[in-house]
Motif scaffolding. Structure first.
Motif, PDB file in Angstrom:
ATOM      1  N   THR A  41       2.720 -21.742  12.992  1.00  0.00           N
ATOM      2  CA  THR A  41       3.826 -21.652  13.949  1.00  0.00           C
ATOM      3  C   THR A  41       3.434 -22.315  15.255  1.00  0.00           C
ATOM      4  OG1 THR A  41       3.110 -19.567  14.986  1.00  0.00           O
ATOM      5  CG2 THR A  41       4.444 -19.376  12.993  1.00  0.00           C
ATOM      6  N   SER A  42       4.431 -22.753  15.989  1.00  0.00           N
ATOM      7  CA  SER A  42       4.188 -23.145  17.380  1.00  0.00           C
ATOM      8  C   SER A  42       5.368 -22.655  18.202  1.00  0.00           C
ATOM      9  CB  SER A  42       3.975 -24.652  17.524  1.00  0.00           C
ATOM     10  OG  SER A  42       5.162 -25.341  17.263  1.00  0.00           O
ATOM     11  N   PHE A  43       5.104 -22.400  19.479  1.00  0.00           N
ATOM     12  CA  PHE A  43       6.109 -21.779  20.337  1.00  0.00           C
ATOM     13  C   PHE A  43       6.388 -22.608  21.582  1.00  0.00           C
ATOM     14  CE2 PHE A  43       4.719 -18.251  17.780  1.00  0.00           C
ATOM     15  CZ  PHE A  43       5.854 -17.467  17.627  1.00  0.00           C
ATOM     16  N   PHE A  44       7.669 -22.644  21.914  1.00  0.00           N
ATOM     17  CA  PHE A  44       8.148 -23.266  23.149  1.00  0.00           C
ATOM     18  C   PHE A  44       8.885 -22.206  23.950  1.00  0.00           C
ATOM     19  CE2 PHE A  44       7.632 -27.798  22.202  1.00  0.00           C
ATOM     20  CZ  PHE A  44       7.469 -27.778  20.826  1.00  0.00           C
ATOM     21  N   ALA A  45       8.684 -22.204  25.245  1.00  0.00           N
ATOM     22  CA  ALA A  45       9.445 -21.307  26.119  1.00  0.00           C
ATOM     23  C   ALA A  45      10.706 -22.046  26.557  1.00  0.00           C
ATOM     24  CB  ALA A  45       8.614 -20.933  27.334  1.00  0.00           C
ATOM     25  N   VAL A  46      11.847 -21.415  26.354  1.00  0.00           N
ATOM     26  CA  VAL A  46      13.129 -21.997  26.768  1.00  0.00           C
ATOM     27  C   VAL A  46      13.904 -20.900  27.491  1.00  0.00           C
ATOM     28  CG1 VAL A  46      15.219 -23.190  26.031  1.00  0.00           C
ATOM     29  CG2 VAL A  46      13.119 -23.455  24.702  1.00  0.00           C
ATOM     30  N   GLY A  47      13.874 -20.923  28.796  1.00  0.00           N
ATOM     31  CA  GLY A  47      14.507 -19.854  29.556  1.00  0.00           C
ATOM     32  C   GLY A  47      13.875 -18.525  29.196  1.00  0.00           C
ATOM     33  N   LYS A  50      12.527 -18.098  23.202  1.00  0.00           N
ATOM     34  CA  LYS A  50      11.533 -19.046  22.708  1.00  0.00           C
ATOM     35  C   LYS A  50      12.086 -19.759  21.480  1.00  0.00           C
ATOM     36  CE  LYS A  50       8.009 -15.675  23.945  1.00  0.00           C
ATOM     37  NZ  LYS A  50       7.344 -14.489  23.355  1.00  0.00           N
ATOM     38  N   ILE A  51      11.498 -20.884  21.195  1.00  0.00           N
ATOM     39  CA  ILE A  51      11.735 -21.559  19.923  1.00  0.00           C
ATOM     40  C   ILE A  51      10.428 -21.484  19.145  1.00  0.00           C
ATOM     41  CG2 ILE A  51      12.191 -23.784  18.799  1.00  0.00           C
ATOM     42  CD1 ILE A  51      14.684 -22.630  20.154  1.00  0.00           C
ATOM     43  N   GLU A  52      10.516 -21.020  17.908  1.00  0.00           N
ATOM     44  CA  GLU A  52       9.346 -20.927  17.025  1.00  0.00           C
ATOM     45  C   GLU A  52       9.512 -21.964  15.917  1.00  0.00           C
ATOM     46  OE1 GLU A  52       9.376 -17.487  14.388  1.00  0.00           O
ATOM     47  OE2 GLU A  52       7.185 -17.431  14.346  1.00  0.00           O
TER      48      GLU A  52
END
Ligand code: ZN
Length: 132
Positions: A41-47, A50-52
């Motif tokens: 998995t990888s994670f992005f912070a969006v507001g 998150k997007i996984e």
């Protein structure tokens, strides 16, 4: 509940990290394997959410099967709850079908459980609770 993250099934997490990093103009902040699920998995912070991204690491992985059947794309919605045991009990009594009767360890320091999409308008729903 709050929308904690949206899970997206991808074939090539490196390429998708590039793509979503460019889209958000901000790189992923972590990569984590969940061996029991056969995923990376990888994670992005969006507001506030998150997007996984999820890439299968073996052919038995649910993500491998998902991509075989439907291709890449949105895989699940994850909602954060305060007490996952309470919510699973409540939802069982409300007639929802659970994939996991009891929470298991997921990525990002969470206890997680999935509801079966047949009881949620074909949307795969994950409940998660931050581990203490
Ligand atoms: Zn998830």
């Amino acid at each position: 509940m709050k929308l904690e993250h949206i899970g997206i099934a991808v074939k090539d997490i490196e390429a998708s990290n590039e793509l979503f990093g460019t889209l958000f103009n901000s790189p992923h902040y972590k990569t984590e394997g969940v061996e029991s699920e056969g995923v990376l998995t990888s994670f992005f912070a969006v507001g506030e959410s998150k997007i996984e991204l999820l890439q299968a690491t073996n052919e038995d992985s649910a993500i491998h099967k998902f991509i075989e059947k439907k291709g890449e794309g949105i895989h699940h919605l994850a909602f954060e709850v305060v007490d996952i045991d309470f919510e699973l009990d409540r939802l069982t009594k409300e007639g929802f079908v659970l994939i996991h009767q009891t929470p298991k360890d997921g990525a990002d320091n969470k206890r997680i459980a999935f509801l079966h999409p047949k009881s949620t308008n074909s949307v795969l729903v994950e409940l998660c609770q931050e581990k203490a």
